[in-house]
Scaffold this motif. Structure first.
Motif, PDB file in Angstrom:
ATOM      1  N   PHE A 157       0.819  -1.217   0.000  1.00  0.00           N
ATOM      2  CA  PHE A 157       0.000   0.000   0.000  1.00  0.00           C
ATOM      3  C   PHE A 157       0.854   1.268   0.000  1.00  0.00           C
ATOM      4  N   ALA A 158       2.099   1.167   0.494  1.00  0.00           N
ATOM      5  CA  ALA A 158       2.980   2.337   0.484  1.00  0.00           C
ATOM      6  C   ALA A 158       3.323   2.780  -0.930  1.00  0.00           C
ATOM      7  N   ARG A 159       3.170   1.859  -1.908  1.00  0.00           N
ATOM      8  CA  ARG A 159       3.489   2.178  -3.299  1.00  0.00           C
ATOM      9  C   ARG A 159       2.247   2.429  -4.139  1.00  0.00           C
ATOM     10  N   SER A 160       1.159   2.733  -3.476  1.00  0.00           N
ATOM     11  CA  SER A 160      -0.088   3.036  -4.187  1.00  0.00           C
ATOM     12  C   SER A 160      -0.568   4.448  -3.916  1.00  0.00           C
ATOM     13  N   LYS A 161       0.253   5.244  -3.222  1.00  0.00           N
ATOM     14  CA  LYS A 161      -0.143   6.605  -2.872  1.00  0.00           C
ATOM     15  C   LYS A 161       0.988   7.583  -3.196  1.00  0.00           C
ATOM     16  N   PRO A 162       1.280   7.774  -4.501  1.00  0.00           N
ATOM     17  CA  PRO A 162       2.381   8.675  -4.866  1.00  0.00           C
ATOM     18  C   PRO A 162       2.047  10.132  -4.568  1.00  0.00           C
ATOM     19  N   THR A 163       3.074  10.893  -4.263  1.00  0.00           N
ATOM     20  CA  THR A 163       2.918  12.325  -4.016  1.00  0.00           C
ATOM     21  C   THR A 163       3.995  13.084  -4.784  1.00  0.00           C
ATOM     22  N   LEU A 164       4.008  14.370  -4.598  1.00  0.00           N
ATOM     23  CA  LEU A 164       5.006  15.229  -5.239  1.00  0.00           C
ATOM     24  C   LEU A 164       6.423  14.827  -4.828  1.00  0.00           C
ATOM     25  N   LEU A 165       6.578  14.287  -3.636  1.00  0.00           N
ATOM     26  CA  LEU A 165       7.900  13.869  -3.164  1.00  0.00           C
ATOM     27  C   LEU A 165       8.471  12.753  -4.039  1.00  0.00           C
ATOM     28  N   ASP A 166       7.613  11.853  -4.521  1.00  0.00           N
ATOM     29  CA  ASP A 166       8.081  10.761  -5.373  1.00  0.00           C
ATOM     30  C   ASP A 166       8.636  11.287  -6.694  1.00  0.00           C
ATOM     31  N   GLY A 219      -2.411  -5.849  -7.496  1.00  0.00           N
ATOM     32  CA  GLY A 219      -3.748  -5.262  -7.469  1.00  0.00           C
ATOM     33  C   GLY A 219      -4.676  -5.932  -8.456  1.00  0.00           C
ATOM     34  N   LEU A 220      -4.158  -6.234  -9.656  1.00  0.00           N
ATOM     35  CA  LEU A 220      -4.971  -6.935 -10.654  1.00  0.00           C
ATOM     36  C   LEU A 220      -5.332  -8.340 -10.200  1.00  0.00           C
ATOM     37  N   SER A 221      -4.424  -9.004  -9.499  1.00  0.00           N
ATOM     38  CA  SER A 221      -4.698 -10.371  -9.031  1.00  0.00           C
ATOM     39  C   SER A 221      -5.820 -10.413  -8.022  1.00  0.00           C
ATOM     40  N   GLN A 222      -6.062  -9.309  -7.330  1.00  0.00           N
ATOM     41  CA  GLN A 222      -7.148  -9.231  -6.337  1.00  0.00           C
ATOM     42  C   GLN A 222      -8.281  -8.333  -6.815  1.00  0.00           C
ATOM     43  N   THR A 223      -8.250  -7.977  -8.101  1.00  0.00           N
ATOM     44  CA  THR A 223      -9.228  -7.041  -8.685  1.00  0.00           C
ATOM     45  C   THR A 223      -9.390  -5.787  -7.830  1.00  0.00           C
ATOM     46  N   ASN A 224      -8.272  -5.328  -7.276  1.00  0.00           N
ATOM     47  CA  ASN A 224      -8.240  -4.092  -6.489  1.00  0.00           C
ATOM     48  C   ASN A 224      -7.797  -2.972  -7.433  1.00  0.00           C
ATOM     49  N   TRP A 225      -8.784  -2.355  -8.084  1.00  0.00           N
ATOM     50  CA  TRP A 225      -8.472  -1.379  -9.126  1.00  0.00           C
ATOM     51  C   TRP A 225      -7.823  -0.118  -8.561  1.00  0.00           C
ATOM     52  N   SER A 226      -8.227   0.308  -7.398  1.00  0.00           N
ATOM     53  CA  SER A 226      -7.640   1.518  -6.814  1.00  0.00           C
ATOM     54  C   SER A 226      -6.160   1.302  -6.490  1.00  0.00           C
ATOM     55  N   LEU A 227      -5.822   0.092  -6.042  1.00  0.00           N
ATOM     56  CA  LEU A 227      -4.421  -0.230  -5.755  1.00  0.00           C
ATOM     57  C   LEU A 227      -3.596  -0.201  -7.032  1.00  0.00           C
ATOM     58  N   SER A 228      -4.090  -0.838  -8.081  1.00  0.00           N
ATOM     59  CA  SER A 228      -3.366  -0.854  -9.356  1.00  0.00           C
ATOM     60  C   SER A 228      -3.263   0.540  -9.960  1.00  0.00           C
ATOM     61  N   LEU A 242       2.289   6.005  -9.687  1.00  0.00           N
ATOM     62  CA  LEU A 242       3.650   6.071  -9.157  1.00  0.00           C
ATOM     63  C   LEU A 242       4.666   5.664 -10.226  1.00  0.00           C
ATOM     64  N   TYR A 243       4.350   4.595 -10.978  1.00  0.00           N
ATOM     65  CA  TYR A 243       5.263   4.138 -12.025  1.00  0.00           C
ATOM     66  C   TYR A 243       5.456   5.201 -13.100  1.00  0.00           C
ATOM     67  N   LEU A 244       4.360   5.821 -13.540  1.00  0.00           N
ATOM     68  CA  LEU A 244       4.456   6.877 -14.543  1.00  0.00           C
ATOM     69  C   LEU A 244       5.210   8.087 -14.001  1.00  0.00           C
ATOM     70  N   LEU A 249      -2.271  17.186  -5.446  1.00  0.00           N
ATOM     71  CA  LEU A 249      -3.458  16.902  -4.636  1.00  0.00           C
ATOM     72  C   LEU A 249      -3.155  15.828  -3.592  1.00  0.00           C
ATOM     73  N   SER A 250      -2.416  14.803  -4.004  1.00  0.00           N
ATOM     74  CA  SER A 250      -2.052  13.734  -3.076  1.00  0.00           C
ATOM     75  C   SER A 250      -1.114  14.245  -1.991  1.00  0.00           C
ATOM     76  N   PHE A 251      -0.201  15.137  -2.357  1.00  0.00           N
ATOM     77  CA  PHE A 251       0.726  15.700  -1.382  1.00  0.00           C
ATOM     78  C   PHE A 251      -0.013  16.556  -0.361  1.00  0.00           C
ATOM     79  N   VAL A 252      -0.962  17.358  -0.841  1.00  0.00           N
ATOM     80  CA  VAL A 252      -1.771  18.176   0.078  1.00  0.00           C
ATOM     81  C   VAL A 252      -2.557  17.287   1.031  1.00  0.00           C
ATOM     82  N   ARG A 253      -3.110  16.189   0.500  1.00  0.00           N
ATOM     83  CA  ARG A 253      -3.848  15.252   1.350  1.00  0.00           C
ATOM     84  C   ARG A 253      -2.927  14.608   2.390  1.00  0.00           C
TER      85      ARG A 253
END
Length: 340
Positions: A125-134, A177-186, A192-194, A239-243
């Motif tokens: 989950f730490a790699r599913s919430k990218p911010t400006l820092l990343d 995420g795809l293996s668990q059909t967790n779309w928000s995670l993927s 983050l990858y992009l 937006l993610s960084f502000v959050r």
């Protein structure tokens, strides 16, 4: 001062290294960007290590995958090819990145399905919430990678260690995420990858331009498009960084309110607190030590207090370690046997 800036800009825009050095750099990048058996084997190996490390929630194993991962190599080729309008280098770099990424996603999804864990760990989950820092981290890593390529005295492995850290784990999280059909995670891992991909590409371009391996006039279009895509990506990252900042402020305020304004926390010692913002309402795990017993009624009253003070509902989950004080005075004197 303005004239000085103009002179510096004119210097960097016209500065060129020797043609043989440019050709040597191009040859090296062509070799790195070629999709061969060595590249595929490293992709499969690093993906397997990273996926298993994510599933076991082991940071040490994930770091091992970062060192092995070769995804950073064709990114430099793609960056230079785009700057220098080298169609062959762009095609090779893009193909290697695309094939490596898709192969890693499929393999990680397959491993995630075979292992079949009901819940994923914090490393995922730490790699599913990218911010400006990343993005800043990716730009710094890409700069190191590009500079290591144009400086023969630096080890080429330095770039691999610096850049691969940001690429393979999020790709594997996409598959999990795809293996668990967790779309928000993927989706979060894809962002983050992009972010890492664009950050690395942009900083490599800047390094190649500043060091004189291409001219500004030749690189203007490719650099401009990269900046446009990066600017678009900045919207969700900001937006993610502000959050993130807002969540940190709420956590600090919540902790301060509990410690300073409740009777319960005058009787217990707070060891650690952790907030899960993925649940609604957020769950706050509080690890405490105490000599007294905490009751469900106390927890409910604390939740009501937090809701009133924070104007937001939280679920409090206490992890209690009972403390028993033992001194020499507790010893039953009648049990002491005289020493002969």
């Amino acid at each position: 001062m303005f004239n000085n800036i103009q002179e510096r800009f004119r210097y960097f825009s016209t500065r060129r290294v020797a043609p043989q050095d440019i050709e040597q750099l191009r040859s090296g990048l062509l070799a790195e960007s070629t999709l061969d058996i060595n590249y595929v084997v490293l992709i499969i190996g690093s993906c397997a290590i990273a996926t298993l490390g994510l599933l076991s929630n082991s940071a040490a194993v994930i770091i091992g995958a970062m060192i092995v991962a070769p995804l950073m190599l064709p990114i430099r080729g793609l960056a230079f090819g785009a700057l220098d309008s080298d169609v062959i280098l762009v095609r090779l770099g893009f193909t290697a990145i695309a094939v490596g990424t898709l192969l890693a996603i499929v393999l990680s999804a397959l491993l995630g399905h075979l292992v079949g864990l009901a819940e994923l760990g914090s490393e995922v989950f730490a790699r599913s919430k990218p911010t400006l820092l990343d993005l800043v981290i990716a730009i710094a890593a890409g700069g190191i990678g590009g500079f290591a390529k144009v400086q023969p005295k630096l080890s080429s492995s330095l770039a691999g260690v610096a850049i691969a850290v940001a690429l393979m784990p999020p790709v594997c999280v996409i598959g999990l995420g795809l293996s668990q059909t967790n779309w928000s995670l993927s989706l979060g891992a894809t962002l983050l990858y992009l972010t890492n991909l664009l950050g690395i590409t942009l900083s490599c371009m800047v390094v190649f331009l500043i060091t004189g391996y291409t001219s500004f006039n030749r690189a203007r279009q490719a650099l401009g498009w990269t900046l446009v895509f990066t600017a678009i990506l900045l919207i969700p990252l900001v937006l993610s960084f502000v959050r993130l900042v807002r969540q940190n402020q709420l956590e600090a305020s919540l902790k301060q309110a509990l410690l300073n304004r409740t009777i319960t926390f005058q009787q217990v010692t707070l060891v650690k607190s952790d907030t899960n913002w993925l649940t609604n309402p957020p769950e706050v795990r509080l690890s405490v030590r105490t000599q007294k017993v905490l009751t469900p009624k106390q927890v409910r009253l604390l939740e009501e207090f937090v809701t009133k003070v924070m104007h937001k509902k939280f679920i409090l989950i206490f992890e209690v370690s009972q403390v028993e004080q033992i001194t020499g005075e507790n010893l039953d004197k009648s049990s002491i046997q005289p020493t002969p």
